[in-house]
Motif scaffolding. Structure first.
Motif, short mmCIF file in Angstrom:
data_model
loop_
_atom_site.label_atom_id
_atom_site.label_comp_id
_atom_site.label_asym_id
_atom_site.label_seq_id
_atom_site.Cartn_x
_atom_site.Cartn_y
_atom_site.Cartn_z
N TYR A 123 0.84 -1.20 0.00
CA TYR A 123 0.00 0.00 0.00
C TYR A 123 0.88 1.25 0.00
CZ TYR A 123 -2.61 3.89 1.92
OH TYR A 123 -3.13 5.14 2.14
N PHE A 124 1.87 1.29 0.88
CA PHE A 124 2.73 2.48 0.94
C PHE A 124 3.66 2.57 -0.27
CE2 PHE A 124 1.61 2.68 5.50
CZ PHE A 124 1.15 3.98 5.49
N ALA A 125 4.00 1.46 -0.89
CA ALA A 125 4.81 1.51 -2.10
C ALA A 125 4.03 2.09 -3.28
CB ALA A 125 5.32 0.11 -2.45
N ILE B 182 -7.88 3.50 0.40
CA ILE B 182 -7.35 2.14 0.28
C ILE B 182 -6.61 1.77 1.56
CG2 ILE B 182 -5.76 0.66 -1.00
CD1 ILE B 182 -6.47 2.27 -3.49
N GLY B 183 -5.96 2.74 2.19
CA GLY B 183 -5.31 2.49 3.47
C GLY B 183 -6.30 2.10 4.55
N GLY B 184 -7.51 2.65 4.48
CA GLY B 184 -8.54 2.26 5.44
C GLY B 184 -8.91 0.80 5.29
N PHE B 185 -9.12 0.38 4.06
CA PHE B 185 -9.44 -1.02 3.81
C PHE B 185 -8.25 -1.93 4.14
CE2 PHE B 185 -12.64 0.95 0.98
CZ PHE B 185 -13.77 0.40 1.57
N ALA B 186 -7.05 -1.48 3.79
CA ALA B 186 -5.86 -2.28 4.09
C ALA B 186 -5.67 -2.45 5.59
CB ALA B 186 -4.62 -1.63 3.47
N GLY B 187 -5.89 -1.39 6.35
CA GLY B 187 -5.77 -1.47 7.80
C GLY B 187 -6.76 -2.44 8.40
N LEU B 188 -8.00 -2.43 7.91
CA LEU B 188 -9.00 -3.36 8.42
C LEU B 188 -8.69 -4.80 8.03
CD1 LEU B 188 -12.28 -1.33 7.82
CD2 LEU B 188 -10.95 -1.54 9.91
N ILE B 189 -8.25 -5.01 6.81
CA ILE B 189 -7.90 -6.36 6.35
C ILE B 189 -6.73 -6.91 7.16
CG2 ILE B 189 -6.88 -7.65 4.43
CD1 ILE B 189 -8.60 -5.88 2.56
#
Length: 139
Positions: free
Chosen positions: A77-79, A89-96
């Motif tokens: 995500y950060f790349a 997308i960071g919100g979804f990535a954090g939850l996943i």
């Protein structure tokens, strides 16, 4: 840092990212990105410490591979963030990642010796490339 703290931190990162997406305030945007990078760094240090303790690559059982998967999802995500700049997308990535790390509570965190079939030089390349693909798909 324990996995429980990582679960809470990634959950907070996901919530902050959603708030930054819905808010007009740039300070939330920058704070969520900085917070996510701090968590990612701590997560990386946790993986490195486990590898040093085990004296091998720390991704040879289900517990370790779930931790690696969570790390790679946020790292990818950060790349990709500088190109797309989509904080949602960071919100979804954090939850996943929170859910993936929560699954580790069902597994044994004990460090076990490697079975003979995993004592291969190909383990590094195989697991790394497979989990980069899984992380990209999850993201």
């Amino acid at each position: 840092m324990t996995v429980g703290l990582l679960i809470l931190a990634y959950l907070l990162f996901g919530i902050l990212s959603f708030l930054a997406f819905t808010s007009e305030r740039k300070v939330l945007f920058y704070f969520s990105i900085a917070f996510g990078l701090v968590i990612l760094t701590a997560h990386g240090f946790m993986i490195a410490a486990r590898g040093i303790e085990a004296r091998r690559l720390p991704w040879t059982n289900t517990y370790e591979t779930l931790i690696l998967l969570g790390f790679l999802i946020i790292a990818i995500y950060f790349a990709t963030f500088p190109r797309y700049r989509m904080v949602v997308i960071g919100g979804f990535a954090g939850l996943i990642v929170s859910l993936i790390l929560a699954l580790t509570s069902l597994l044994s965190p004990e460090i076990e010796p490697l079975i003979p079939s995993l004592k291969s030089n190909w383990l590094l390349f195989h697991v790394t490339s497979a989990f980069i693909g899984y992380s990209s798909f999850a993201l």
